[in-house]
Design a protein around this motif. Structure first.
Motif, PDB file in Angstrom:
ATOM      1  N   LEU A 145      37.132  43.099  42.603  1.00 52.02           N
ATOM      2  CA  LEU A 145      36.255  42.152  41.921  1.00 52.02           C
ATOM      3  C   LEU A 145      35.575  42.822  40.736  1.00 52.02           C
ATOM      4  CD1 LEU A 145      36.466  40.903  44.931  1.00 52.02           C
ATOM      5  CD2 LEU A 145      34.461  39.603  44.224  1.00 52.02           C
ATOM      6  N   ARG A 146      35.171  42.002  39.762  1.00 52.58           N
ATOM      7  CA  ARG A 146      34.452  42.492  38.594  1.00 52.58           C
ATOM      8  C   ARG A 146      33.178  41.673  38.429  1.00 52.58           C
ATOM      9  NH1 ARG A 146      37.629  46.021  36.050  1.00 52.58           N
ATOM     10  NH2 ARG A 146      36.246  46.127  34.254  1.00 52.58           N
ATOM     11  N   ARG A 153      26.429  28.391  44.083  1.00 52.01           N
ATOM     12  CA  ARG A 153      25.624  29.261  43.214  1.00 52.01           C
ATOM     13  C   ARG A 153      24.334  29.595  43.951  1.00 52.01           C
ATOM     14  NH1 ARG A 153      21.877  28.114  38.797  1.00 52.01           N
ATOM     15  NH2 ARG A 153      22.124  29.606  37.072  1.00 52.01           N
ATOM     16  N   GLU A 213      28.327  33.110  41.566  1.00 51.68           N
ATOM     17  CA  GLU A 213      27.254  33.231  40.586  1.00 51.68           C
ATOM     18  C   GLU A 213      25.901  33.362  41.273  1.00 51.68           C
ATOM     19  OE1 GLU A 213      27.407  30.689  37.038  1.00 51.68           O
ATOM     20  OE2 GLU A 213      29.105  29.683  38.024  1.00 51.68           O
ATOM     21  N   THR A 224      33.884  37.931  39.748  1.00 55.54           N
ATOM     22  CA  THR A 224      35.181  37.267  39.656  1.00 55.54           C
ATOM     23  C   THR A 224      36.270  38.183  40.206  1.00 55.54           C
ATOM     24  OG1 THR A 224      35.458  38.132  37.399  1.00 55.54           O
ATOM     25  CG2 THR A 224      34.549  35.908  37.629  1.00 55.54           C
ATOM     26  N   GLY A 225      37.396  37.566  40.581  1.00 51.90           N
ATOM     27  CA  GLY A 225      38.550  38.327  41.034  1.00 51.90           C
ATOM     28  C   GLY A 225      38.684  38.322  42.540  1.00 51.90           C
ATOM     29  N   GLN A 245      33.072  31.524  51.234  1.00 52.61           N
ATOM     30  CA  GLN A 245      34.345  31.166  50.594  1.00 52.61           C
ATOM     31  C   GLN A 245      35.530  31.636  51.427  1.00 52.61           C
ATOM     32  OE1 GLN A 245      35.495  31.606  46.507  1.00 52.61           O
ATOM     33  NE2 GLN A 245      33.366  31.952  45.878  1.00 52.61           N
ATOM     34  N   ALA A 255      36.979  32.245  44.010  1.00 58.98           N
ATOM     35  CA  ALA A 255      36.404  31.521  42.886  1.00 58.98           C
ATOM     36  C   ALA A 255      35.176  32.287  42.407  1.00 58.98           C
ATOM     37  CB  ALA A 255      36.019  30.103  43.320  1.00 58.98           C
ATOM     38  N   PRO A 256      34.790  32.153  41.145  1.00 56.14           N
ATOM     39  CA  PRO A 256      33.624  32.899  40.657  1.00 56.14           C
ATOM     40  C   PRO A 256      32.385  32.668  41.525  1.00 56.14           C
ATOM     41  CG  PRO A 256      34.780  31.902  38.824  1.00 56.14           C
ATOM     42  CD  PRO A 256      35.423  31.358  40.077  1.00 56.14           C
ATOM     43  N   GLU A 293      32.346  44.151  33.996  1.00 57.25           N
ATOM     44  CA  GLU A 293      33.298  43.382  33.191  1.00 57.25           C
ATOM     45  C   GLU A 293      33.193  43.778  31.734  1.00 57.25           C
ATOM     46  OE1 GLU A 293      36.328  41.436  32.851  1.00 57.25           O
ATOM     47  OE2 GLU A 293      35.338  40.402  34.512  1.00 57.25           O
ATOM     48  N   VAL A 334      27.699  37.207  37.597  1.00 56.81           N
ATOM     49  CA  VAL A 334      28.928  36.508  37.972  1.00 56.81           C
ATOM     50  C   VAL A 334      29.913  37.538  38.519  1.00 56.81           C
ATOM     51  CG1 VAL A 334      30.832  35.048  37.225  1.00 56.81           C
ATOM     52  CG2 VAL A 334      28.590  34.809  36.145  1.00 56.81           C
ATOM     53  N   ASP A 388      29.735  40.573  35.776  1.00 59.49           N
ATOM     54  CA  ASP A 388      29.061  40.473  34.488  1.00 59.49           C
ATOM     55  C   ASP A 388      27.606  40.160  34.792  1.00 59.49           C
ATOM     56  OD1 ASP A 388      29.469  40.271  31.457  1.00 59.49           O
ATOM     57  OD2 ASP A 388      28.387  38.421  31.906  1.00 59.49           O
TER      58      ASP A 388
END
Length: 611
Positions: free
Chosen positions: A16-17, A147, A77, A69-70, A139, A74-75, A42, A67, A19
């Motif tokens: 995962l990354r 979120r 947040e 992702t990866g 998830q 799903a993202p 990121e 955030v 931001d």
């Protein structure tokens, strides 16, 4: 959504990354923890190394965004704020002022005092990571992405929740709250902490030093309740007694009586020995052998607001650290089964009470199921094994070696539940040789926290607010969530270990970096010192404290509300300091946030929201 399960995962956020943006005091904690859990920043220009040791104390950013992702997810947040817009709470200093942290920390001194360490920001960063982990876990279990949002002022309320509950109880405190408390001073001028949980040991220690009998008797109760009241008005004769003896004599008296003493370490000393360890460790357990006869357990599906719904936590915790960790998991939707000794947890009766139950106990344990089990009895241990066989998490904070001696360590319990997340929240995590008793105040003393929470020019003193027990509970819950996500991605059980030592290193991290770089680790004199008004106190924001201090004489003549209004009209950040925790229920800055539980005890809001 692609399946997040991968057998190559060794950390829960591998592949995962992230931001991130927002107030650096909070986001640096978030970024550090995400990296430790396996995520990478990121793109260039984002946090990728140690957080800056020179970040401004009062940054103007009020909101943050992260955030992830990866990894087939799903993202995910997370939004982070200091407080609700328009509240006037805009940084660490004003969060401490409004939420009651300054009031509780200042009880030892008889007036509100700010913590010179960024306590609320650190707690908020951990809670943000918890929300992200819980969302990813949901998830992975089939729930739609959600979120999460956290607020630093709500983190502050969580930190003082026990004190707030006691302030709203049906009866008075067991001891009169008044200024005073450790540390003690030896004849050489060494500051030290004393710890014992036993009245007989306390008496034997003081008798060995020839303390007056009436003083040692009068001192035990305030000393015993200092965890609960954040003050300890000890007879001055006890302080005179220690000042009459060299520390070696004091150490010998403690050893003979069975008490622990610890000289307050400096931040420079802690920086020199710091091993750079993470605040927790995660160890994947061996994969269980395939058994086609084992039935698949069907659990209720999670929901965005209850990401841990359907999971079961068995908690065998004492005092604050482990019970708080389990409490947080329960707030996220897990079913928490609390293991108590025969006759029930004695802390249920700790005053003050609400409807016959300790208000402080309710702050940490409301909503949990309870079972009474004598873990020393073989038959009862079998009952515990049966509980664990149907659980997802086993969590405890017993003394070192106790679990192994009773056959209740990870190797024993994973024999009945191979997919277990086995969590141990300890004092020292085995990282400090010849460590004293692993309690909040002793860990504060040993790790330089007593210096970090006081600005330059003030004698170091561990806070009598249970700083590390609370942060230790937060990191313990974070470690469990990380373990559950790792289990979901690998199909294997996980052992997680967290500690008060890890919590101390988190709190002092900026100061330790300054010390390691050869700089002054402590904040400047007068840092976060509230100013008196005609009818109370105000606290200036960190970035404008010097400007506000210059008009302190004028502020002293004004009512609190008017002083805050005039300063804010000039574009300065300032907040009224909460001094009566019972009044927080009606404070417009927390409108609708603080409720009452079924016993009538004040209850703080959940530290996250999911949408």
């Amino acid at each position: 959504m692609a399946s997040p399960v991968t057998t190559r995962t060794v950390r829960p956020l591998d592949t995962l990354r992230f931001d991130i943006s927002g107030p650096p005091q909070i986001t640096e904690v978030v970024a550090d923890h995400l990296r430790l859990l396996g995520a990478q920043p990121e793109g260039p220009g984002r946090p990728s190394g140690p957080p800056s040791a020179t970040a401004p104390a009062g940054h103007t950013a009020t909101a943050g965004h992260t955030v992830l992702t990866g990894g087939g997810f799903a993202p995910a947040e997370a939004a982070t704020r200091w407080a609700a817009p328009g509240s006037g709470i805009a940084d660490e200093a004003t969060v401490q002022a409004a939420s009651g942290i300054m009031a509780v920390h200042g009880r030892r001194d008889g007036a509100p005092r700010g913590l010179a360490a960024d306590y609320a920001a650190t707690a908020t960063g951990i809670l943000t990571v918890q929300g992200l982990l819980a969302g990813l876990l949901a998830q992975a279990r089939g729930c739609a992405p959600a979120r999460t949002a956290t607020r630093a002022d709500h983190a502050g309320l969580l930190a003082v929740s026990q004190y707030l509950a006691a302030a709203g109880a049906d009866e008075a405190e067991a001891v009169t709250a008044a200024p005073g408390g450790p540390p003690f001073t030896s004849a050489e001028g060494l500051l030290f902490e004393l710890e014992t949980l036993d009245a007989g040991v306390w008496a034997a220690f003081w008798r060995a030093l020839d303390a007056p009998a009436d003083a040692l008797r009068a001192g035990w109760r305030p000393f015993q309740f200092r965890y609960a009241t954040a003050c300890a008005p000890l007879p001055d004769a006890l302080h005179r007694t220690t000042r009459a003896h060299a520390f070696e004599r004091i150490r010998q008296a403690a050893a003979a009586a069975g008490a622990d003493v610890c000289v307050l370490r400096t931040l420079a000393e802690r920086a020199a020995e710091h091993d750079g360890a993470a605040p927790w460790t995660l160890e994947q357990l061996p994969a269980p052998p395939a058994d086609p006869e084992t039935p698949v357990r069907r659990r209720p599906a999670p929901s965005p607001g209850r990401p841990l719904a359907g999971l079961t936590v068995v908690e065998a915790g004492r005092r604050i650290q482990a019970p708080l960790a389990a409490h947080l998991l329960g707030l996220l939707g897990a079913e928490v089964i609390r293991v108590e000794p025969p006759g029930g947890d004695p802390l249920r009766g700790m005053p003050p009470a609400c409807s016959g139950t300790s208000a402080r106990w309710l702050a940490l344990n409301r909503g949990k199921q309870a079972v009474e089990i004598d873990i020393k009895a073989p038959g009862d241990r079998h009952r515990l094994y049966e509980l664990v066989a149907g659980a997802d998490v086993f969590l405890h904070n017993w003394a070192p070696g106790k679990a192994a001696g009773l056959g209740l360590d990870a190797e024993h319990l994973t024999a009945v539940q191979p997919a277990l997340v086995y969590a141990y929240t300890s004092g020292w995590a085995g990282r400090i040789g010849d460590a004293p008793l692993g309690t909040d105040f002793m860990v504060q003393a040993r790790t330089g926290v007593g210096e970090a929470v006081r600005p330059d020019g003030e004698p170091p003193a561990p806070s009598l607010m249970t700083l590390l027990d609370v942060l230790g509970g937060l990191t313990g819950a974070e470690a469990v969530l990380a373990g559950l996500l790792l289990r979901e991605r690998t199909g294997r059980g996980v052992r997680v270990d967290s500690s008060l030592l890890g919590a101390a290193d988190l709190l002092t991290a900026p100061a330790l970096r300054r010390a390691a770089a050869g700089g002054e680790p402590r904040r400047p004199a007068g840092f976060r010192r509230p100013l008196p008004t005609a009818d109370g106190w105000i606290a200036a924001g960190d970035a404008c404290a010097a400007v506000v201090a210059a008009v302190a004489d004028a502020v002293r003549e004004l009512p609190t509300d008017e002083a805050v209004h005039r300063l804010q009209a000039r574009g300065l950040t300032a907040a009224a300091v909460t001094t009566d925790l019972a009044a927080l229920h009606h404070d417009p800055r927390f409108a609708g946030s603080i409720g009452l539980d079924a016993h009538g005890a004040p209850a703080v809001p959940d530290p996250w929201s999911f949408v």
